[in-house]
Each structure stands twice: as C-alpha cells, then as structure tokens.
Design a protein around this motif. Structure first.
Motif, PDB file in Angstrom:
ATOM      1  N   MET A  77      46.523  42.134  44.721  1.00 39.59           N
ATOM      2  CA  MET A  77      47.697  41.917  45.542  1.00 39.59           C
ATOM      3  C   MET A  77      48.278  43.267  45.963  1.00 39.59           C
ATOM      4  SD  MET A  77      51.309  40.040  44.649  1.00 39.59           S
ATOM      5  CE  MET A  77      51.772  41.271  43.454  1.00 39.59           C
ATOM      6  N   ASN A  78      48.709  43.332  47.199  1.00 38.89           N
ATOM      7  CA  ASN A  78      49.386  44.526  47.700  1.00 38.89           C
ATOM      8  C   ASN A  78      50.875  44.246  47.817  1.00 38.89           C
ATOM      9  OD1 ASN A  78      47.101  46.159  48.072  1.00 38.89           O
ATOM     10  ND2 ASN A  78      46.675  45.194  50.028  1.00 38.89           N
ATOM     11  N   ILE A  79      51.680  45.246  47.460  1.00 38.32           N
ATOM     12  CA  ILE A  79      53.130  45.161  47.601  1.00 38.32           C
ATOM     13  C   ILE A  79      53.549  46.266  48.563  1.00 38.32           C
ATOM     14  CG2 ILE A  79      55.352  45.369  46.425  1.00 38.32           C
ATOM     15  CD1 ILE A  79      53.919  44.470  43.851  1.00 38.32           C
ATOM     16  N   ILE A  80      54.136  45.851  49.689  1.00 40.15           N
ATOM     17  CA  ILE A  80      54.632  46.822  50.657  1.00 40.15           C
ATOM     18  C   ILE A  80      56.151  46.803  50.579  1.00 40.15           C
ATOM     19  CG2 ILE A  80      54.754  47.473  53.096  1.00 40.15           C
ATOM     20  CD1 ILE A  80      51.941  45.311  52.209  1.00 40.15           C
ATOM     21  N   LYS A  81      56.727  47.928  50.160  1.00 43.00           N
ATOM     22  CA  LYS A  81      58.158  47.998  49.901  1.00 43.00           C
ATOM     23  C   LYS A  81      58.839  48.919  50.896  1.00 43.00           C
ATOM     24  CE  LYS A  81      59.813  50.562  46.534  1.00 43.00           C
ATOM     25  NZ  LYS A  81      60.209  51.138  45.273  1.00 43.00           N
ATOM     26  N   LYS A  82      59.983  48.464  51.419  1.00 41.77           N
ATOM     27  CA  LYS A  82      60.776  49.280  52.328  1.00 41.77           C
ATOM     28  C   LYS A  82      62.241  49.077  51.960  1.00 41.77           C
ATOM     29  CE  LYS A  82      59.162  48.828  56.483  1.00 41.77           C
ATOM     30  NZ  LYS A  82      59.026  48.299  57.843  1.00 41.77           N
ATOM     31  N   THR A  83      62.979  50.165  51.794  1.00 45.86           N
ATOM     32  CA  THR A  83      64.394  50.078  51.480  1.00 45.86           C
ATOM     33  C   THR A  83      65.203  50.578  52.667  1.00 45.86           C
ATOM     34  OG1 THR A  83      63.876  50.515  49.162  1.00 45.86           O
ATOM     35  CG2 THR A  83      66.173  50.742  49.812  1.00 45.86           C
ATOM     36  N   GLU A  84      66.173  49.782  53.070  1.00 41.65           N
ATOM     37  CA  GLU A  84      67.081  50.163  54.147  1.00 41.65           C
ATOM     38  C   GLU A  84      68.504  49.996  53.626  1.00 41.65           C
ATOM     39  OE1 GLU A  84      66.099  47.656  57.462  1.00 41.65           O
ATOM     40  OE2 GLU A  84      63.992  48.193  57.382  1.00 41.65           O
ATOM     41  N   GLY A  85      69.121  51.101  53.218  1.00 40.72           N
ATOM     42  CA  GLY A  85      70.449  51.023  52.616  1.00 40.72           C
ATOM     43  C   GLY A  85      70.381  50.229  51.324  1.00 40.72           C
ATOM     44  N   LYS A  86      71.149  49.155  51.257  1.00 45.46           N
ATOM     45  CA  LYS A  86      71.154  48.317  50.062  1.00 45.46           C
ATOM     46  C   LYS A  86      70.257  47.090  50.217  1.00 45.46           C
ATOM     47  CE  LYS A  86      75.252  49.777  47.767  1.00 45.46           C
ATOM     48  NZ  LYS A  86      74.761  50.253  46.501  1.00 45.46           N
ATOM     49  N   THR A  87      69.438  47.086  51.283  1.00 38.45           N
ATOM     50  CA  THR A  87      68.505  45.988  51.518  1.00 38.45           C
ATOM     51  C   THR A  87      67.105  46.410  51.100  1.00 38.45           C
ATOM     52  OG1 THR A  87      69.806  45.184  53.383  1.00 38.45           O
ATOM     53  CG2 THR A  87      67.526  44.454  53.257  1.00 38.45           C
ATOM     54  N   LEU A  88      66.484  45.582  50.245  1.00 37.09           N
ATOM     55  CA  LEU A  88      65.117  45.835  49.788  1.00 37.09           C
ATOM     56  C   LEU A  88      64.208  44.801  50.443  1.00 37.09           C
ATOM     57  CD1 LEU A  88      63.065  47.202  47.885  1.00 37.09           C
ATOM     58  CD2 LEU A  88      63.787  45.600  46.104  1.00 37.09           C
ATOM     59  N   ASN A  89      63.232  45.283  51.207  1.00 32.39           N
ATOM     60  CA  ASN A  89      62.264  44.413  51.871  1.00 32.39           C
ATOM     61  C   ASN A  89      60.917  44.582  51.182  1.00 32.39           C
ATOM     62  OD1 ASN A  89      63.988  43.497  54.119  1.00 32.39           O
ATOM     63  ND2 ASN A  89      63.944  45.652  54.684  1.00 32.39           N
ATOM     64  N   ILE A  90      60.353  43.458  50.740  1.00 35.00           N
ATOM     65  CA  ILE A  90      59.052  43.497  50.080  1.00 35.00           C
ATOM     66  C   ILE A  90      58.131  42.485  50.749  1.00 35.00           C
ATOM     67  CG2 ILE A  90      57.788  43.008  47.954  1.00 35.00           C
ATOM     68  CD1 ILE A  90      60.087  44.148  46.380  1.00 35.00           C
ATOM     69  N   ALA A  91      56.975  42.965  51.199  1.00 38.67           N
ATOM     70  CA  ALA A  91      55.949  42.088  51.756  1.00 38.67           C
ATOM     71  C   ALA A  91      54.810  42.007  50.741  1.00 38.67           C
ATOM     72  CB  ALA A  91      55.450  42.635  53.085  1.00 38.67           C
ATOM     73  N   LEU A  92      54.343  40.794  50.497  1.00 38.41           N
ATOM     74  CA  LEU A  92      53.262  40.588  49.542  1.00 38.41           C
ATOM     75  C   LEU A  92      52.003  40.162  50.279  1.00 38.41           C
ATOM     76  CD1 LEU A  92      55.163  38.626  46.742  1.00 38.41           C
ATOM     77  CD2 LEU A  92      54.725  41.071  46.880  1.00 38.41           C
TER      78      LEU A  92
END
Length: 98
Positions: A1-16
């Motif tokens: 599994m791949n985890i793609i993580k992006k943080t924008e301020g206090k928002t955490l975006n994770i794509a699996l």
C-alpha cells in the motif's frame, strides 16, 4: 500500500493506494499517529484503494475518535466494494463519506 500525504495548514490530506489489510494497517496507523496531532481536518482519498479489511476499519475508527475531539474526518472517492464493506459493518453510519 502507498500512502501519499499532504499537509495544508491544519488540514491533513492522505491518499491511499492498494490494499488496507492486516499487513498494511500498522503502516497507516503509525502515519496517522505521527501526523494527526496538529490537524483539525483529516481528508482520506480512497480513489485508488482496492480493499479494506477489519484491521483497516479499526485504524479508521481510531482516527475518527481522535478527529471527533479535534475537528472532522472525511473519506472521499470510495469504490463500490469498500462502500459495501462500510454498509455491512455499519461504518457508513459512523464515518463521513462523500
């Protein structure tokens, strides 16, 4: 599994990508524990997630409990197979799915 993580301020975006199962759930759990503390919003993108097991559901439930206290969690782009798992297990009532 791949985890793609992006943080924008206090928002955490994770794509699996791939399979969230007994083998890969600890990887996501560790990533969330490390990254979730300062977040008020957690967005999970399941567009490329093919499968989720009970171990994956447990990680999502733990993340939801944390985010209930500090903000919100949204799951997006859920395919039919995973959507059915959420319906059958009752997770569709617990999680915010868009």
């Amino acid at each position: 599994m791949n985890i793609i993580k992006k943080t924008e301020g206090k928002t955490l975006n994770i794509a699996l990508e791939g399979r969230l199962d007994t083998t890969t759930a600890p990887q996501l759990e560790a990533e969330l524990k490390q990254s979730i503390a300062d977040s008020t919003e957690l967005n999970l993108d399941f567009a490329k997630l093919e499968y989720i097991s009970s171990a994956g559901l447990r990680v999502l439930l733990a993340a939801q409990k944390v985010m209930n206290k500090q903000g919100k969690m949204v799951i997006r782009n859920v395919n039919d197979v995973i959507s059915e798992v959420f319906e059958v297990t009752g997770f569709a009532d617990i999680l915010t799915i868009e």
